[in-house]
Design an enzyme around this catalytic site. Sequence first.
Site, PDB file in Angstrom:
ATOM      1  N   GLY A  77      32.839  32.259  45.164  1.00  0.00           N
ATOM      2  CA  GLY A  77      32.408  33.573  45.423  1.00  0.00           C
ATOM      3  C   GLY A  77      31.632  33.965  46.723  1.00  0.00           C
ATOM      4  N   ARG A 141      38.815  29.686  44.951  1.00  0.00           N
ATOM      5  CA  ARG A 141      38.284  28.904  44.061  1.00  0.00           C
ATOM      6  C   ARG A 141      38.973  27.925  43.706  1.00  0.00           C
ATOM      7  NH1 ARG A 141      33.600  30.884  42.079  1.00  0.00           N
ATOM      8  NH2 ARG A 141      33.310  33.094  41.988  1.00  0.00           N
ATOM      9  N   ASP A 172      29.655  23.011  42.691  1.00  0.00           N
ATOM     10  CA  ASP A 172      30.832  22.326  42.605  1.00  0.00           C
ATOM     11  C   ASP A 172      31.535  22.045  43.938  1.00  0.00           C
ATOM     12  OD1 ASP A 172      30.834  21.767  40.067  1.00  0.00           O
ATOM     13  OD2 ASP A 172      31.558  23.897  39.333  1.00  0.00           O
ATOM     14  N   LYS A 198      25.706  27.637  49.561  1.00  0.00           N
ATOM     15  CA  LYS A 198      26.027  28.756  49.236  1.00  0.00           C
ATOM     16  C   LYS A 198      26.180  29.420  47.778  1.00  0.00           C
ATOM     17  CE  LYS A 198      29.447  30.011  47.430  1.00  0.00           C
ATOM     18  NZ  LYS A 198      30.504  30.471  46.744  1.00  0.00           N
ATOM     19  N   THR A 199      25.591  30.382  47.482  1.00  0.00           N
ATOM     20  CA  THR A 199      25.820  30.974  46.025  1.00  0.00           C
ATOM     21  C   THR A 199      24.704  32.024  45.864  1.00  0.00           C
ATOM     22  OG1 THR A 199      26.164  31.052  43.953  1.00  0.00           O
ATOM     23  CG2 THR A 199      24.652  29.296  44.634  1.00  0.00           C
ATOM     24  N   ASP A 201      23.999  32.996  43.364  1.00  0.00           N
ATOM     25  CA  ASP A 201      23.451  32.848  41.816  1.00  0.00           C
ATOM     26  C   ASP A 201      21.898  32.079  41.954  1.00  0.00           C
ATOM     27  OD1 ASP A 201      25.723  33.844  40.914  1.00  0.00           O
ATOM     28  OD2 ASP A 201      26.552  31.975  40.304  1.00  0.00           O
ATOM     29  N   ARG A 248      25.908  34.100  36.808  1.00  0.00           N
ATOM     30  CA  ARG A 248      26.822  32.833  36.136  1.00  0.00           C
ATOM     31  C   ARG A 248      25.776  32.415  35.174  1.00  0.00           C
ATOM     32  NH1 ARG A 248      31.534  30.876  37.556  1.00  0.00           N
ATOM     33  NH2 ARG A 248      31.505  31.072  39.905  1.00  0.00           N
ATOM     34  N   TYR A 420      29.502  42.752  41.806  1.00  0.00           N
ATOM     35  CA  TYR A 420      30.207  42.960  43.058  1.00  0.00           C
ATOM     36  C   TYR A 420      29.487  43.744  44.214  1.00  0.00           C
ATOM     37  CZ  TYR A 420      33.305  40.457  39.973  1.00  0.00           C
ATOM     38  OH  TYR A 420      33.920  39.270  39.098  1.00  0.00           O
ATOM     39  N   ARG A 423      27.327  41.260  46.526  1.00  0.00           N
ATOM     40  CA  ARG A 423      27.945  39.883  46.907  1.00  0.00           C
ATOM     41  C   ARG A 423      28.349  39.994  48.498  1.00  0.00           C
ATOM     42  NH1 ARG A 423      31.951  36.828  43.159  1.00  0.00           N
ATOM     43  NH2 ARG A 423      33.256  38.317  43.999  1.00  0.00           N
TER      44      ARG A 423
HETATM   45  P1  FBP Z   1      29.656  31.222  43.371  1.00  0.00           P
HETATM   46  O1  FBP Z   1      29.228  30.448  42.339  1.00  0.00           O
HETATM   47  O2  FBP Z   1      31.126  30.662  43.691  1.00  0.00           O
HETATM   48  O3  FBP Z   1      28.934  31.471  44.418  1.00  0.00           O
HETATM   49  O4  FBP Z   1      30.126  32.630  42.589  1.00  0.00           O
HETATM   50  C1  FBP Z   1      29.121  33.420  42.134  1.00  0.00           C
HETATM   51  C2  FBP Z   1      29.663  34.748  41.270  1.00  0.00           C
HETATM   52  O5  FBP Z   1      29.294  35.723  41.916  1.00  0.00           O
HETATM   53  C3  FBP Z   1      29.144  34.532  40.072  1.00  0.00           C
HETATM   54  O6  FBP Z   1      27.651  35.138  40.057  1.00  0.00           O
HETATM   55  C4  FBP Z   1      29.898  35.257  39.043  1.00  0.00           C
HETATM   56  O7  FBP Z   1      29.970  35.000  37.569  1.00  0.00           O
HETATM   57  C5  FBP Z   1      31.240  34.987  39.678  1.00  0.00           C
HETATM   58  O8  FBP Z   1      31.052  34.530  40.928  1.00  0.00           O
HETATM   59  C6  FBP Z   1      32.353  35.944  39.599  1.00  0.00           C
HETATM   60  O9  FBP Z   1      33.687  35.344  39.821  1.00  0.00           O
HETATM   61  P2  FBP Z   1      34.728  36.020  40.492  1.00  0.00           P
HETATM   62  O10 FBP Z   1      34.376  36.313  41.970  1.00  0.00           O
HETATM   63  O11 FBP Z   1      35.855  35.082  40.218  1.00  0.00           O
HETATM   64  O12 FBP Z   1      34.811  37.411  39.829  1.00  0.00           O
END
Ligand code: FBP
Length: 549
Positions: A77, A141, A172, A198-199, A201, A248, A420, A423
């Site tokens: 993400g 991903r 991961d 990175k994240t 979360d 998440r 979104y 992010r």
């Molecule tokens: P990462 O763990 O890859 O950094 O993603 C974070 C995130 O924004 C989560 O908070 C959310 O649940 C998920 O990605 C949403 O995934 P997608 O971008 O596939 O809709």
Amino acid sequence: MQKSPLQIARGNYQPKLPVALKGNVKVQEGAATESVADQEEIKALFPNTYGLPVLELVKGDETTYPAVNVGVILSGGQAPGGHNVICGLFDGLKRLNKDSKLYGFLGGPSGLIEHQYTELTAEIIDEYRNTGGFDIIGSGRTKLEETWQFDKGIEICQKLNIKAIVIIGGDDSNTNACVLAEYYLQKGCGIQVIGCPKTIDGDLKNSMIETSFGFDTACKVYSELIGNIQRDANSAKKYWHFIRLMGRSASHIALECALQSQPNICLISEEVEKKEMTLNEIVDGIVKVIVNRAEAGLNFGTILIPEGLIEFIPAMKRLIRELNDLLANNEEFLAMGTDDEKRQYVKGMLSPDSRELYRSLPKGIARQLTMDRDPHGNVQVSQIETEKLLIEMVAKKLAMLKGEGKYKGKFAALNHFFGYEGRCATPSNFDADYCYALGITATYLITSGKTGYMALVRNLTAPAAEWVAGGVPITMMMNMEKRAGKMKPVIQKALVELDGAPFKYFAAHRDSWAKTNQYIYPGPIQYYGPSEVCDLPTHTLMLEKGVIR
Ligand code: FBP
């Protein structure tokens, strides 16, 4: 391409660099390390990258560096600051030898496997300085975990003379970076692999990594929105706002936003799990606050809900686990035409308790629980509208209480989901500086021949000049966990610690935030102005480091 005045100004922003990364730099090795748990298993799986020392970048002598070609991948993400990691990497490489080249693999890890790449030139890089998003090369991903994929990586690296790959990703992706590093060492192909944390979360942190990048900016954006909603709620005095927040599994984002904005309620999934709460108990807790506030004439408020909440309710967790097993590669289910057909099928296959729970859920939520899994086989919690489920259940309960004469207030609810929106925001000064420093740090790890390391920048509550840069062996952060039925080495995910300072602060104040309005209105991220407004890290980090109490 047209740009806003802020875009233009941010393009010229020069990230603040730690003193340790200015001038001549050398790598200093610290003590050997061990994995956080399961030492024997991890050591056996990573014979070449296990036990490496922690590294620190310190002042060094003038050195000449040979030109080196590097490949970079954005994984998972989006998170604000990713572009600055790449800019830092580019500037770092060019600073040490102008003939070095940086290649970006396109669309995430699949770019490495499918040989989709572009050379990142100064012209491209300059367009992306201090910007949000991952659009410079795109992200994806795809999991890098099979040897044929690693071998495809060798092919393209040999073709482009790439000596190192930098993987910018979450727990991961960094686990996979380490597997790749180990494989390349075993093969003796001379390709180094470096990770970057990175994240949004915030769940990639530990004794060495203080925070993942992107968490700061995303939380500041969401907190601004929550503050604005609170101002509206307090003005109109007629709505309860149920606000679900990304993140998440972990509730770090919800907790940080609560610390920044002081809502009336914030649910913390880790606490729900610890107390083994049921959905009804959660609803009762919310109803209690609403009834009490109604008695004081306050028929409005804000409730923050972490997106992973339902996975932490024990009965729900069991149901989701059963659904994960049932739906994994289930062609029969996928071929079914209507939602009703699918619902009947699922009901027929579940255990009695899970069936009962599944049946009790509103149809929309039940359907969301059976939607496509992510590449790791997990439910996509960002697609499950828990806030709507809670509104429905709370409304029912309040209507019942009204009938019994125990509630005289008015209940009108609005639902929101913030994820979104944050992010890809323009990175805060903190994330812009942190990420740029991570990129430069990665350069030095590469030029000193390191592999299987994550770039590390610490001491983040101090001014940027005092930050400490280095590297941590990825194996140090690993333990064995069950994934898709098999024990696997993975980086330990950091959930909210109930005995940690951020949660304790929240728990000590939440009752009074529930009763009276003590809303804070953080306002938009400030990029220019006094440092105490523009450069502050998250409350989570400041509480963890004891900078605030
Ligand atoms: P990462 O763990 O890859 O950094 O993603 C974070 C995130 O924004 C989560 O908070 C959310 O649940 C998920 O990605 C949403 O995934 P997608 O971008 O596939 O809709």
